[in-house]
Design a protein around this motif. Structure first.
Motif, PDB file in Angstrom:
ATOM      1  N   LYS A  83       0.846  -1.189   0.000  1.00 38.45           N
ATOM      2  CA  LYS A  83       0.000   0.000   0.000  1.00 38.45           C
ATOM      3  C   LYS A  83       0.879   1.235   0.000  1.00 38.45           C
ATOM      4  O   LYS A  83       2.058   1.186   0.371  1.00 38.45           O
ATOM      5  CB  LYS A  83      -0.910   0.025   1.232  1.00 38.45           C
ATOM      6  CG  LYS A  83      -0.165   0.180   2.557  1.00 38.45           C
ATOM      7  CD  LYS A  83      -1.118   0.151   3.730  1.00 38.45           C
ATOM      8  CE  LYS A  83      -0.387   0.217   5.054  1.00 38.45           C
ATOM      9  NZ  LYS A  83      -1.326   0.163   6.179  1.00 38.45           N
ATOM     10  N   LEU A  84       0.300   2.346  -0.416  1.00 38.67           N
ATOM     11  CA  LEU A  84       0.936   3.634  -0.223  1.00 38.67           C
ATOM     12  C   LEU A  84       0.261   4.248   0.990  1.00 38.67           C
ATOM     13  O   LEU A  84      -0.958   4.432   0.992  1.00 38.67           O
ATOM     14  CB  LEU A  84       0.780   4.542  -1.445  1.00 38.67           C
ATOM     15  CG  LEU A  84       1.607   5.826  -1.359  1.00 38.67           C
ATOM     16  CD1 LEU A  84       2.108   6.233  -2.733  1.00 38.67           C
ATOM     17  CD2 LEU A  84       0.842   6.965  -0.724  1.00 38.67           C
ATOM     18  N   TYR A  85       1.062   4.494   2.029  1.00 41.77           N
ATOM     19  CA  TYR A  85       0.556   5.084   3.260  1.00 41.77           C
ATOM     20  C   TYR A  85       0.914   6.565   3.278  1.00 41.77           C
ATOM     21  O   TYR A  85       2.072   6.931   3.063  1.00 41.77           O
ATOM     22  CB  TYR A  85       1.140   4.391   4.498  1.00 41.77           C
ATOM     23  CG  TYR A  85       0.600   5.010   5.765  1.00 41.77           C
ATOM     24  CD1 TYR A  85      -0.673   4.695   6.207  1.00 41.77           C
ATOM     25  CD2 TYR A  85       1.339   5.950   6.469  1.00 41.77           C
ATOM     26  CE1 TYR A  85      -1.195   5.303   7.342  1.00 41.77           C
ATOM     27  CE2 TYR A  85       0.823   6.557   7.602  1.00 41.77           C
ATOM     28  CZ  TYR A  85      -0.439   6.226   8.028  1.00 41.77           C
ATOM     29  OH  TYR A  85      -0.965   6.837   9.138  1.00 41.77           O
ATOM     30  N   VAL A  86      -0.079   7.401   3.520  1.00 37.97           N
ATOM     31  CA  VAL A  86       0.123   8.848   3.572  1.00 37.97           C
ATOM     32  C   VAL A  86       0.337   9.246   5.032  1.00 37.97           C
ATOM     33  O   VAL A  86      -0.569   9.159   5.847  1.00 37.97           O
ATOM     34  CB  VAL A  86      -1.094   9.601   2.982  1.00 37.97           C
ATOM     35  CG1 VAL A  86      -0.838  11.105   2.996  1.00 37.97           C
ATOM     36  CG2 VAL A  86      -1.399   9.111   1.572  1.00 37.97           C
ATOM     37  N   ASP A  87       1.554   9.658   5.362  1.00 34.67           N
ATOM     38  CA  ASP A  87       1.878  10.130   6.705  1.00 34.67           C
ATOM     39  C   ASP A  87       1.306  11.520   6.952  1.00 34.67           C
ATOM     40  O   ASP A  87       0.838  11.825   8.044  1.00 34.67           O
ATOM     41  CB  ASP A  87       3.397  10.218   6.900  1.00 34.67           C
ATOM     42  CG  ASP A  87       4.102   8.879   6.920  1.00 34.67           C
ATOM     43  OD1 ASP A  87       4.381   8.346   5.829  1.00 34.67           O
ATOM     44  OD2 ASP A  87       4.377   8.371   8.023  1.00 34.67           O
ATOM     45  N   PHE A 107     -10.106   1.481  13.233  1.00 31.15           N
ATOM     46  CA  PHE A 107      -9.755   2.391  14.315  1.00 31.15           C
ATOM     47  C   PHE A 107      -8.244   2.310  14.473  1.00 31.15           C
ATOM     48  O   PHE A 107      -7.652   1.250  14.302  1.00 31.15           O
ATOM     49  CB  PHE A 107     -10.419   1.982  15.633  1.00 31.15           C
ATOM     50  CG  PHE A 107     -11.901   2.197  15.642  1.00 31.15           C
ATOM     51  CD1 PHE A 107     -12.439   3.467  15.766  1.00 31.15           C
ATOM     52  CD2 PHE A 107     -12.757   1.124  15.529  1.00 31.15           C
ATOM     53  CE1 PHE A 107     -13.806   3.665  15.775  1.00 31.15           C
ATOM     54  CE2 PHE A 107     -14.127   1.307  15.542  1.00 31.15           C
ATOM     55  CZ  PHE A 107     -14.650   2.579  15.664  1.00 31.15           C
ATOM     56  N   HIS A 108      -7.618   3.411  14.813  1.00 30.98           N
ATOM     57  CA  HIS A 108      -6.177   3.453  15.046  1.00 30.98           C
ATOM     58  C   HIS A 108      -5.973   3.666  16.541  1.00 30.98           C
ATOM     59  O   HIS A 108      -6.493   4.627  17.095  1.00 30.98           O
ATOM     60  CB  HIS A 108      -5.554   4.601  14.250  1.00 30.98           C
ATOM     61  CG  HIS A 108      -4.090   4.757  14.455  1.00 30.98           C
ATOM     62  ND1 HIS A 108      -3.175   4.139  13.636  1.00 30.98           N
ATOM     63  CD2 HIS A 108      -3.383   5.434  15.384  1.00 30.98           C
ATOM     64  CE1 HIS A 108      -1.959   4.444  14.061  1.00 30.98           C
ATOM     65  NE2 HIS A 108      -2.062   5.234  15.118  1.00 30.98           N
ATOM     66  N   PHE A 109      -5.245   2.771  17.193  1.00 29.03           N
ATOM     67  CA  PHE A 109      -5.014   2.863  18.634  1.00 29.03           C
ATOM     68  C   PHE A 109      -3.564   3.226  18.898  1.00 29.03           C
ATOM     69  O   PHE A 109      -2.661   2.792  18.185  1.00 29.03           O
ATOM     70  CB  PHE A 109      -5.329   1.517  19.312  1.00 29.03           C
ATOM     71  CG  PHE A 109      -6.773   1.137  19.225  1.00 29.03           C
ATOM     72  CD1 PHE A 109      -7.675   1.583  20.179  1.00 29.03           C
ATOM     73  CD2 PHE A 109      -7.236   0.357  18.183  1.00 29.03           C
ATOM     74  CE1 PHE A 109      -9.020   1.245  20.097  1.00 29.03           C
ATOM     75  CE2 PHE A 109      -8.580   0.008  18.095  1.00 29.03           C
ATOM     76  CZ  PHE A 109      -9.467   0.453  19.050  1.00 29.03           C
ATOM     77  N   GLU A 143      -3.769  -0.497  -2.339  1.00 28.79           N
ATOM     78  CA  GLU A 143      -4.569   0.564  -1.738  1.00 28.79           C
ATOM     79  C   GLU A 143      -3.703   1.755  -1.380  1.00 28.79           C
ATOM     80  O   GLU A 143      -2.481   1.657  -1.312  1.00 28.79           O
ATOM     81  CB  GLU A 143      -5.332   0.067  -0.507  1.00 28.79           C
ATOM     82  CG  GLU A 143      -4.468  -0.409   0.634  1.00 28.79           C
ATOM     83  CD  GLU A 143      -5.279  -1.033   1.766  1.00 28.79           C
ATOM     84  OE1 GLU A 143      -6.230  -1.786   1.499  1.00 28.79           O
ATOM     85  OE2 GLU A 143      -4.943  -0.763   2.920  1.00 28.79           O
ATOM     86  N   LEU A 144      -4.374   2.868  -1.173  1.00 27.29           N
ATOM     87  CA  LEU A 144      -3.766   4.098  -0.682  1.00 27.29           C
ATOM     88  C   LEU A 144      -4.509   4.384   0.617  1.00 27.29           C
ATOM     89  O   LEU A 144      -5.735   4.392   0.623  1.00 27.29           O
ATOM     90  CB  LEU A 144      -4.005   5.207  -1.712  1.00 27.29           C
ATOM     91  CG  LEU A 144      -3.325   6.546  -1.473  1.00 27.29           C
ATOM     92  CD1 LEU A 144      -3.042   7.201  -2.817  1.00 27.29           C
ATOM     93  CD2 LEU A 144      -4.152   7.445  -0.633  1.00 27.29           C
ATOM     94  N   ASN A 145      -3.777   4.544   1.733  1.00 29.46           N
ATOM     95  CA  ASN A 145      -4.501   4.823   2.975  1.00 29.46           C
ATOM     96  C   ASN A 145      -3.767   5.797   3.870  1.00 29.46           C
ATOM     97  O   ASN A 145      -2.607   6.140   3.632  1.00 29.46           O
ATOM     98  CB  ASN A 145      -4.921   3.540   3.692  1.00 29.46           C
ATOM     99  CG  ASN A 145      -3.804   2.755   4.307  1.00 29.46           C
ATOM    100  OD1 ASN A 145      -2.772   3.291   4.665  1.00 29.46           O
ATOM    101  ND2 ASN A 145      -4.013   1.457   4.431  1.00 29.46           N
ATOM    102  N   LEU A 146      -4.491   6.273   4.876  1.00 29.81           N
ATOM    103  CA  LEU A 146      -3.971   7.274   5.798  1.00 29.81           C
ATOM    104  C   LEU A 146      -4.762   7.220   7.087  1.00 29.81           C
ATOM    105  O   LEU A 146      -5.818   6.600   7.150  1.00 29.81           O
ATOM    106  CB  LEU A 146      -4.059   8.678   5.183  1.00 29.81           C
ATOM    107  CG  LEU A 146      -5.419   9.142   4.657  1.00 29.81           C
ATOM    108  CD1 LEU A 146      -6.274   9.732   5.755  1.00 29.81           C
ATOM    109  CD2 LEU A 146      -5.226  10.151   3.549  1.00 29.81           C
ATOM    110  N   ASP A 147      -4.235   7.841   8.105  1.00 31.88           N
ATOM    111  CA  ASP A 147      -4.934   8.053   9.365  1.00 31.88           C
ATOM    112  C   ASP A 147      -5.220   9.545   9.469  1.00 31.88           C
ATOM    113  O   ASP A 147      -4.461  10.368   8.946  1.00 31.88           O
ATOM    114  CB  ASP A 147      -4.067   7.646  10.573  1.00 31.88           C
ATOM    115  CG  ASP A 147      -3.846   6.152  10.658  1.00 31.88           C
ATOM    116  OD1 ASP A 147      -4.789   5.395  10.370  1.00 31.88           O
ATOM    117  OD2 ASP A 147      -2.737   5.737  11.023  1.00 31.88           O
ATOM    118  N   SER A 148      -6.299   9.894  10.163  1.00 30.12           N
ATOM    119  CA  SER A 148      -6.641  11.295  10.361  1.00 30.12           C
ATOM    120  C   SER A 148      -7.145  11.462  11.787  1.00 30.12           C
ATOM    121  O   SER A 148      -7.992  10.684  12.235  1.00 30.12           O
ATOM    122  CB  SER A 148      -7.726  11.718   9.362  1.00 30.12           C
ATOM    123  OG  SER A 148      -8.039  13.082   9.526  1.00 30.12           O
TER     124      SER A 148
END
Length: 149
Positions: free
Chosen positions: A74-78, A136-138, A110-115
């Motif tokens: 995946k490409l993760y967007v920091d 969910f991001h913990f 996929e392309l994903n990120l946390d916000s």
């Protein structure tokens, strides 16, 4: 608009990209930013800067290609930020398209990120851009911010 990928040591990182990135990450000093990019580059960290036709940097993205068991590739967007004065002008959309191009070229699924949960305006943007909320991001803090580990 022109989007450019910037390598470590490029003077545009601090002169152009960092002031925009600081709107999202105000804790970054030039020294800390250099340190993070130098260490993170070997882990795949890259930065892209969006420039308006007048030459101003109006958007920034920090990203990396990640291989793991859940997504495979995946490409993760920091980081993804548009300068406040230039929001709702297509900068974010252009950056997402640029990153999607990198993702497709690298064979990502996929392309994903946390916000952050408080960034409701960003959430509206991501939903318009056809991102889905899938997890969910913990986080468990181990040190105080700014403290060495």
């Amino acid at each position: 608009m022109k989007i450019t990928d910037l390598e470590p040591g490029d003077p545009r990182l601090e002169g152009d990209l960092l002031p925009v990135l600081s709107e999202l990450r105000p804790h970054l000093t030039p020294e800390l930013f250099r340190e993070v990019y130098e260490a993170g580059h070997s882990q795949g960290l890259r930065f892209s800067a969006a420039y308006a036709d007048d030459g101003r940097c109006v958007g920034a993205a920090g990203w990396r290609i990640v291989v793991n068991t859940s997504s495979l590739r995946k490409l993760y967007v920091d980081d993804l930020v548009t300068a406040e004065a230039d929001r709702s002008t297509g900068v974010g959309h252009a950056l997402i398209a640029h990153l999607e191009g990198h993702a497709r070229a690298a064979g990502c699924h996929e392309l994903n990120l946390d916000s952050g949960t408080h960034r409701t305006g960003a959430h509206r943007f991501y939903l318009r851009e056809r991102f889905d909320i899938v997890a969910f991001h913990f986080t468990r803090p181990l040190t105080a911010p700014g403290q060495a580990s």
